[in-house]
Design a protein around this motif. Structure first.
Motif, PDB file in Angstrom:
ATOM      1  N   VAL A 133       9.140  -8.488  16.117  1.00  0.00           N
ATOM      2  CA  VAL A 133       7.965  -9.067  15.454  1.00  0.00           C
ATOM      3  C   VAL A 133       6.845  -8.036  15.380  1.00  0.00           C
ATOM      4  CG1 VAL A 133       6.122 -10.795  15.677  1.00  0.00           C
ATOM      5  CG2 VAL A 133       8.514 -11.459  16.006  1.00  0.00           C
ATOM      6  N   TYR A 134       6.635  -7.289  16.464  1.00  0.00           N
ATOM      7  CA  TYR A 134       5.593  -6.266  16.457  1.00  0.00           C
ATOM      8  C   TYR A 134       5.915  -5.151  15.463  1.00  0.00           C
ATOM      9  CZ  TYR A 134       3.213  -8.145  20.596  1.00  0.00           C
ATOM     10  OH  TYR A 134       2.502  -8.926  21.473  1.00  0.00           O
ATOM     11  N   GLU A 135       7.195  -4.852  15.282  1.00  0.00           N
ATOM     12  CA  GLU A 135       7.578  -3.843  14.296  1.00  0.00           C
ATOM     13  C   GLU A 135       7.293  -4.332  12.878  1.00  0.00           C
ATOM     14  OE1 GLU A 135      11.656  -3.122  15.192  1.00  0.00           O
ATOM     15  OE2 GLU A 135      11.221  -1.677  16.805  1.00  0.00           O
ATOM     16  N   LEU A 136       7.483  -5.638  12.658  1.00  0.00           N
ATOM     17  CA  LEU A 136       7.214  -6.218  11.352  1.00  0.00           C
ATOM     18  C   LEU A 136       5.711  -6.328  11.099  1.00  0.00           C
ATOM     19  CD1 LEU A 136       8.517  -7.557   8.834  1.00  0.00           C
ATOM     20  CD2 LEU A 136       8.351  -9.737  10.043  1.00  0.00           C
ATOM     21  N   PHE A 137       4.962  -6.617  12.168  1.00  0.00           N
ATOM     22  CA  PHE A 137       3.509  -6.779  12.077  1.00  0.00           C
ATOM     23  C   PHE A 137       2.817  -5.840  13.068  1.00  0.00           C
ATOM     24  CE2 PHE A 137       5.271 -11.059  11.165  1.00  0.00           C
ATOM     25  CZ  PHE A 137       4.807 -11.228   9.874  1.00  0.00           C
ATOM     26  N   GLY A 154      -6.073 -13.019   7.528  1.00  0.00           N
ATOM     27  CA  GLY A 154      -4.769 -12.405   7.313  1.00  0.00           C
ATOM     28  C   GLY A 154      -3.999 -12.196   8.604  1.00  0.00           C
ATOM     29  N   GLU A 155      -4.710 -11.801   9.660  1.00  0.00           N
ATOM     30  CA  GLU A 155      -4.063 -11.596  10.958  1.00  0.00           C
ATOM     31  C   GLU A 155      -3.566 -12.915  11.535  1.00  0.00           C
ATOM     32  OE1 GLU A 155      -6.722  -7.658  12.219  1.00  0.00           O
ATOM     33  OE2 GLU A 155      -7.316  -9.668  12.879  1.00  0.00           O
ATOM     34  N   ARG A 156      -4.322 -13.983  11.310  1.00  0.00           N
ATOM     35  CA  ARG A 156      -3.874 -15.305  11.780  1.00  0.00           C
ATOM     36  C   ARG A 156      -2.599 -15.733  11.061  1.00  0.00           C
ATOM     37  NH1 ARG A 156      -8.841 -19.326  13.313  1.00  0.00           N
ATOM     38  NH2 ARG A 156     -10.166 -17.799  14.364  1.00  0.00           N
ATOM     39  N   MET A 158      -0.344 -13.677   9.836  1.00  0.00           N
ATOM     40  CA  MET A 158       0.712 -12.858  10.420  1.00  0.00           C
ATOM     41  C   MET A 158       1.158 -13.421  11.761  1.00  0.00           C
ATOM     42  SD  MET A 158      -0.755  -9.021   9.653  1.00  0.00           S
ATOM     43  CE  MET A 158      -1.243  -8.532   7.988  1.00  0.00           C
ATOM     44  N   LEU A 159       0.201 -13.868  12.561  1.00  0.00           N
ATOM     45  CA  LEU A 159       0.530 -14.422  13.873  1.00  0.00           C
ATOM     46  C   LEU A 159       1.320 -15.717  13.735  1.00  0.00           C
ATOM     47  CD1 LEU A 159       0.378 -14.424  16.930  1.00  0.00           C
ATOM     48  CD2 LEU A 159      -1.942 -15.381  16.774  1.00  0.00           C
ATOM     49  N   ALA A 160       0.934 -16.555  12.780  1.00  0.00           N
ATOM     50  CA  ALA A 160       1.652 -17.812  12.576  1.00  0.00           C
ATOM     51  C   ALA A 160       3.094 -17.556  12.156  1.00  0.00           C
ATOM     52  CB  ALA A 160       0.935 -18.661  11.529  1.00  0.00           C
ATOM     53  N   VAL A 161       3.297 -16.586  11.266  1.00  0.00           N
ATOM     54  CA  VAL A 161       4.656 -16.245  10.847  1.00  0.00           C
ATOM     55  C   VAL A 161       5.426 -15.617  12.009  1.00  0.00           C
ATOM     56  CG1 VAL A 161       6.036 -14.806   9.299  1.00  0.00           C
ATOM     57  CG2 VAL A 161       3.996 -15.977   8.427  1.00  0.00           C
ATOM     58  N   GLY A 162       4.762 -14.704  12.731  1.00  0.00           N
ATOM     59  CA  GLY A 162       5.409 -14.056  13.868  1.00  0.00           C
ATOM     60  C   GLY A 162       5.827 -15.058  14.932  1.00  0.00           C
ATOM     61  N   ARG A 163       4.985 -16.025  15.214  1.00  0.00           N
ATOM     62  CA  ARG A 163       5.327 -17.050  16.204  1.00  0.00           C
ATOM     63  C   ARG A 163       6.558 -17.838  15.772  1.00  0.00           C
ATOM     64  NH1 ARG A 163       0.977 -21.650  17.373  1.00  0.00           N
ATOM     65  NH2 ARG A 163       1.579 -22.125  15.228  1.00  0.00           N
ATOM     66  N   ALA A 164       6.630 -18.184  14.476  1.00  0.00           N
ATOM     67  CA  ALA A 164       7.805 -18.896  13.969  1.00  0.00           C
ATOM     68  C   ALA A 164       9.059 -18.038  14.081  1.00  0.00           C
ATOM     69  CB  ALA A 164       7.573 -19.318  12.522  1.00  0.00           C
ATOM     70  N   PRO A 177       1.252 -19.756   2.285  1.00  0.00           N
ATOM     71  CA  PRO A 177       0.936 -18.595   3.133  1.00  0.00           C
ATOM     72  C   PRO A 177      -0.200 -17.723   2.622  1.00  0.00           C
ATOM     73  CG  PRO A 177       2.964 -18.226   1.906  1.00  0.00           C
ATOM     74  CD  PRO A 177       2.601 -19.668   1.708  1.00  0.00           C
ATOM     75  N   SER A 178      -0.527 -17.806   1.329  1.00  0.00           N
ATOM     76  CA  SER A 178      -1.600 -16.956   0.798  1.00  0.00           C
ATOM     77  C   SER A 178      -2.939 -17.670   0.729  1.00  0.00           C
ATOM     78  CB  SER A 178      -1.229 -16.444  -0.608  1.00  0.00           C
ATOM     79  OG  SER A 178      -1.334 -17.480  -1.574  1.00  0.00           O
ATOM     80  N   LEU A 179      -2.993 -18.917   1.182  1.00  0.00           N
ATOM     81  CA  LEU A 179      -4.210 -19.713   1.042  1.00  0.00           C
ATOM     82  C   LEU A 179      -5.392 -19.066   1.758  1.00  0.00           C
ATOM     83  CD1 LEU A 179      -5.298 -22.439  -0.064  1.00  0.00           C
ATOM     84  CD2 LEU A 179      -4.874 -23.385   2.211  1.00  0.00           C
ATOM     85  N   GLY A 180      -6.454 -18.807   1.018  1.00  0.00           N
ATOM     86  CA  GLY A 180      -7.684 -18.282   1.589  1.00  0.00           C
ATOM     87  C   GLY A 180      -7.668 -16.811   1.935  1.00  0.00           C
ATOM     88  N   LEU A 181      -6.628 -16.103   1.534  1.00  0.00           N
ATOM     89  CA  LEU A 181      -6.523 -14.690   1.891  1.00  0.00           C
ATOM     90  C   LEU A 181      -7.021 -13.787   0.754  1.00  0.00           C
ATOM     91  CD1 LEU A 181      -3.016 -14.578   3.626  1.00  0.00           C
ATOM     92  CD2 LEU A 181      -5.265 -15.031   4.631  1.00  0.00           C
ATOM     93  N   ALA A 182      -7.517 -12.630   1.131  1.00  0.00           N
ATOM     94  CA  ALA A 182      -7.966 -11.646   0.149  1.00  0.00           C
ATOM     95  C   ALA A 182      -6.766 -11.098  -0.621  1.00  0.00           C
ATOM     96  CB  ALA A 182      -8.703 -10.513   0.861  1.00  0.00           C
ATOM     97  N   PRO A 183      -6.991 -10.581  -1.839  1.00  0.00           N
ATOM     98  CA  PRO A 183      -5.880 -10.094  -2.663  1.00  0.00           C
ATOM     99  C   PRO A 183      -4.987  -9.067  -1.976  1.00  0.00           C
ATOM    100  CG  PRO A 183      -7.855 -10.267  -3.992  1.00  0.00           C
ATOM    101  CD  PRO A 183      -8.269 -10.560  -2.580  1.00  0.00           C
ATOM    102  N   LEU A 184      -5.574  -8.098  -1.279  1.00  0.00           N
ATOM    103  CA  LEU A 184      -4.760  -7.087  -0.602  1.00  0.00           C
ATOM    104  C   LEU A 184      -3.880  -7.715   0.463  1.00  0.00           C
ATOM    105  CD1 LEU A 184      -7.201  -4.060  -0.203  1.00  0.00           C
ATOM    106  CD2 LEU A 184      -5.086  -4.137  -1.554  1.00  0.00           C
ATOM    107  N   VAL A 185      -4.420  -8.673   1.209  1.00  0.00           N
ATOM    108  CA  VAL A 185      -3.660  -9.341   2.262  1.00  0.00           C
ATOM    109  C   VAL A 185      -2.572 -10.213   1.648  1.00  0.00           C
ATOM    110  CG1 VAL A 185      -3.799 -10.843   4.278  1.00  0.00           C
ATOM    111  CG2 VAL A 185      -5.689  -9.303   3.743  1.00  0.00           C
ATOM    112  N   THR A 186      -2.886 -10.863   0.532  1.00  0.00           N
ATOM    113  CA  THR A 186      -1.896 -11.694  -0.155  1.00  0.00           C
ATOM    114  C   THR A 186      -0.697 -10.866  -0.578  1.00  0.00           C
ATOM    115  OG1 THR A 186      -3.545 -13.281  -0.954  1.00  0.00           O
ATOM    116  CG2 THR A 186      -1.496 -13.125  -2.195  1.00  0.00           C
TER     117      THR A 186
END
Length: 260
Positions: A133-137, A154-156, A158-164, A177-186
Motif C-alpha cells: 500500500v505504501y508503494e502504491l501511495f 486527496g490524501e484522505r 488515498m488513505l480510504a482506498v489504502g485501508r480497503a 472517488p473524485s468527489l471534492g478533489l482538485a483536478p490534479l488529484v482527480t
C-alpha cells in the motif's frame, strides 16, 4: 425499462460479481428498482448517473450495509441477504463516498484496521500488504505518523482506498472517488484505479465524472431514478448521443480536463 444483463465485451469471461433484480426501498420510496449488473474478473465496470439516481444505494446494498431484495452473487455463491462481514470475507471491499476514516488515529493505524478481519482469520501477512500500500501511495508513507484529521482531501481518499486494500479484496467498490478533489488529484486517483486493475483487482466504480469514468472503464451502466437505463462497453456509451447530451455535453470541457 430495466435491461437484461449482457456478456461483457472484454478478455475476462469469469464473473466475479453478479446482481439480479436488486431493489431497495426507504419506506414507500423505492430507491433502487430491479437493478442487474455484473463485473468480470480483472475488469473496471462503472455506474454513472445523476445525483439521487441510487448509485450509492446500489453499492451499499451489494455490501450488505442496506437491506435489499434480489440476489447478489460473488464468484458463483448467492447471497440473498448480504451481510457486511460475509461480503468482506467473500473478497469485496467498499470505499464509501464520505471515506469514514478514524480521524483521531494515525495514518498507519487506519491502514492496519483494514486488515483486522484477515488478522482474525489467522492471516499474518499484513506487514507485506502494508508495504504494498505504501508503494502504491508514497504520500501515505510520508504521512504515516500523522493523524488522519490532518490530511488533505486527496490524501484522505488515498488513505480510504489504502485501508480497503489492506483487506486484499478481489473486488473494490469505489463510491465517488473524485468527489471534492482538485483536478490534479482527480487525475492521480484515476491513474491509481488503472494501476489496481493491472495488479489484478476488479473494480466497480460509481462516479459522477462520467467522462473520466467511461475513459478508464471496460463496461458501463447508466442508472437513472433507481433503474438501469442503459449499458454497454464504456467506449460505446461514451460515443452514444444520449449519454453525451445527458452527461458529457454541458460540462464536457471541465470533465475533459479532469479526465486527461
Amino acid at each position: 425499462m430495466n435491461m437484461p444483463v449482457e456478456p461483457l465485451n472484454n478478455v475476462s469471461t469469469h464473473t466475479l460479481l453478479e446482481i439480479n433484480n436488486l431493489s431497495v426501498a426507504y419506506g414507500k420510496v423505492e430507491a433502487l428498482n430491479g437493478a442487474s449488473l455484473r463485473v468480470g474478473e480483472g475488469q473496471i465496470v462503472t455506474v454513472i448517473g445523476p445525483n439521487g439516481a441510487g448509485k450509492t444505494t446500489l453499492l451499499s446494498a451489494i455490501m450488505g450495509v442496506l437491506g435489499s431484495q434480489g440476489q447478489v452473487s460473488v464468484d458463483g455463491t448467492v447471497e440473498n441477504v448480504p451481510q457486511v462481514e460475509i461480503m468482506v470475507g467473500r473478497g469485496l471491499g467498499l470505499v464509501p463516498e464520505k471515506r469514514e476514516l478514524f480521524t483521531s488515529m494515525s495514518v498507519a493505524d487506519n491502514l492496519l484496521l483494514g486488515a483486522f478481519q484477515r488478522h482474525c482469520r489467522g492471516e499474518r501477512d499484513h506487514g507485506q500488504t502494508l508495504k504494498e500500500v505504501y508503494e502504491l501511495f508514497p504520500r501515505l508513507w510520508e504521512r504515516r505518523e500523522q493523524l488522519a484529521a490532518t490530511l488533505s482531501g486527496g490524501e484522505r481518499q488515498m488513505l480510504a482506498v489504502g485501508r480497503a486494500l489492506m483487506a486484499k479484496p478481489r473486488l473494490l467498490m469505489l463510491d465517488e472517488p473524485s468527489l471534492g478533489l482538485a483536478p490534479l488529484v482527480t487525475r492521480e486517483v484515476f491513474r491509481i484505479i488503472s494501476t489496481l486493475r493491472e495488479q489484478g483487482v476488479s473494480i466497480l466504480l460509481v462516479e459522477q465524472n462520467a467522462r473520466a469514468a467511461l475513459r478508464v472503464a471496460d463496461y458501463a451502466y447508466v442508472l437513472e431514478t433507481g433503474q438501469i437505463a442503459m449499458q454497454g462497453p464504456a467506449r460505446q456509451l461514451a460515443d452514444d448521443p444520449r449519454v453525451i447530451e445527458a452527461y458529457l455535453g454541458l460540462s464536457s470541457r471541465h470533465q475533459e480536463m479532469l479526465a486527461t
